[in-house]
Write an enzyme that holds these catalytic residues in place. Structure first.
Site, short mmCIF file in Angstrom:
data_model
loop_
_atom_site.label_atom_id
_atom_site.label_comp_id
_atom_site.label_asym_id
_atom_site.label_seq_id
_atom_site.Cartn_x
_atom_site.Cartn_y
_atom_site.Cartn_z
N ARG A 28 43.44 29.36 35.30
CA ARG A 28 42.41 30.10 36.04
C ARG A 28 41.54 29.12 36.81
O ARG A 28 40.86 28.29 36.23
CB ARG A 28 41.58 30.91 35.04
CG ARG A 28 40.53 31.80 35.70
CD ARG A 28 39.94 32.74 34.66
NE ARG A 28 38.95 33.62 35.24
CZ ARG A 28 37.65 33.33 35.31
NH1 ARG A 28 37.20 32.18 34.85
NH2 ARG A 28 36.81 34.19 35.85
N SER A 81 44.12 43.00 35.34
CA SER A 81 42.84 43.23 34.65
C SER A 81 42.39 44.66 34.85
O SER A 81 42.44 45.18 35.96
CB SER A 81 41.74 42.34 35.24
OG SER A 81 41.97 41.00 34.92
N LYS A 138 32.23 34.46 32.06
CA LYS A 138 32.32 35.27 33.28
C LYS A 138 31.23 36.35 33.21
O LYS A 138 31.51 37.52 32.92
CB LYS A 138 33.71 35.90 33.42
CG LYS A 138 33.92 36.56 34.76
CD LYS A 138 35.31 37.15 34.88
CE LYS A 138 35.47 37.88 36.20
NZ LYS A 138 36.74 38.60 36.29
N1 TZP Z 1 37.62 38.35 32.40
C1 TZP Z 1 36.83 39.15 31.69
S1 TZP Z 1 35.85 38.29 30.63
C2 TZP Z 1 36.53 36.81 31.14
C3 TZP Z 1 37.47 37.04 32.11
C4 TZP Z 1 38.24 36.02 32.82
C5 TZP Z 1 36.10 35.49 30.59
C6 TZP Z 1 36.60 35.25 29.21
O1 TZP Z 1 36.06 34.05 28.73
P1 TZP Z 1 35.50 33.91 27.26
O2 TZP Z 1 34.81 32.56 27.24
O3 TZP Z 1 36.68 33.92 26.32
O4 TZP Z 1 34.53 35.04 27.06
#
Ligand code: TZP
Ligand code: MG
Length: 220
Positions: free
Chosen positions: A42, A111, A140
């Site tokens: 990512r 997603s 995020k």
């Molecule tokens: N999509 C929804 S939450 C997220 C993404 C890419 C981030 C997930 O990261 P983490 O640190 O595991 O919460």
């Protein structure tokens, strides 16, 4: 002829160079060292040509060790570097177009953030449906800001699992301490960034994470 469906690994690690302070390739190396075999690259900052180079190195590393590497957002880069597939958001290239580009054997994930989106995704040429953020995510924040209460919770995960036939990946705020309840709620896989990458020893953390979910999930 389409393949019959992929078997997802229970842990789906996602690279983030800002959280880890390491290159994608080094993150992939550490995760594989800890036993992870399904990884998403990512990258949200690099220009396309640097993204391509990072993806090329990461996929080479992953394939040398028998791991699968999925590219976030960019089906074109996934195709060019010979990655195992692409992970698409709601605003990325449509899954049917990515399928044309990548072919029948590629893994395509999408997603979703609501039951409606998940039901639509179930009818698309995708291999898994990601649902989140299950819990609030610091990595995020925009994902948390976009849903009421900052998280979709296990309720949506259960509802999605009951409504779709494709494998479900849970994402957002998942840690070593709550992964088992997420798997018990129906996730086929948990996607994790910070609770693997914020540690100095990513390899060790990945191993511990895998050991804990193997032990708890199998015995629960
Ligand atoms: N999509 C929804 S939450 C997220 C993404 C890419 C981030 C997930 O990261 P983490 O640190 O595991 O919460
Ligand atoms: Mg995207």
């Amino acid at each position: 002829m389409r393949k019959k469906g992929i078997e997802l690994k229970r842990l789906y690690a996602i690279t983030d160079t800002a959280v880890a302070g390491l290159s994608h390739e080094k993150i992939v190396e550490a995760i594989i060292g800890g036993g992870g075999r399904l990884i998403q690259l990512r990258e949200k900052e690099l220009p396309a040509r640097d993204f391509y180079r990072a993806a090329e190195a990461a996929v080479e590393r992953a394939h040398a060790c028998g791991a699968r590497l999925i590219i976030n957002d960019r089906a074109d880069i996934a195709k060019l570097v010979g990655a195992d597939g692409v992970h698409l958001g709601q605003d990325d290239l449509a899954p049917d177009k990515a399928r044309v580009l990548l072919g029948e054997d590629a893994i395509i994930g999408v997603s979703t953030h609501s039951l409606e989106q998940a039901k639509i995704a179930d009818q698309l040429p995708v291999d898994y449906i990601a649902v989140g953020p299950i819990y609030r995510s610091i990595t995020k924040p925009s994902a948390s800001a976009s849903v009421l209460g900052g998280q979709v919770g296990l309720e949506l995960l259960r509802a999605v699992k009951a409504a779709v036939s494709k494998p479900v990946v849970a994402i957002g705020g998942i840690t070593i301490n709550n992964a088992s309840e997420v798997l018990c709620a129906g996730a086929d896989s948990v996607a994790v960034i910070s609770d693997l990458l914020k540690y100095d020893n990513i390899k060790l953390r990945t191993r511990k994470f895998l050991e804990k979910i193997d032990k708890e999930f199998l015995t629960s």
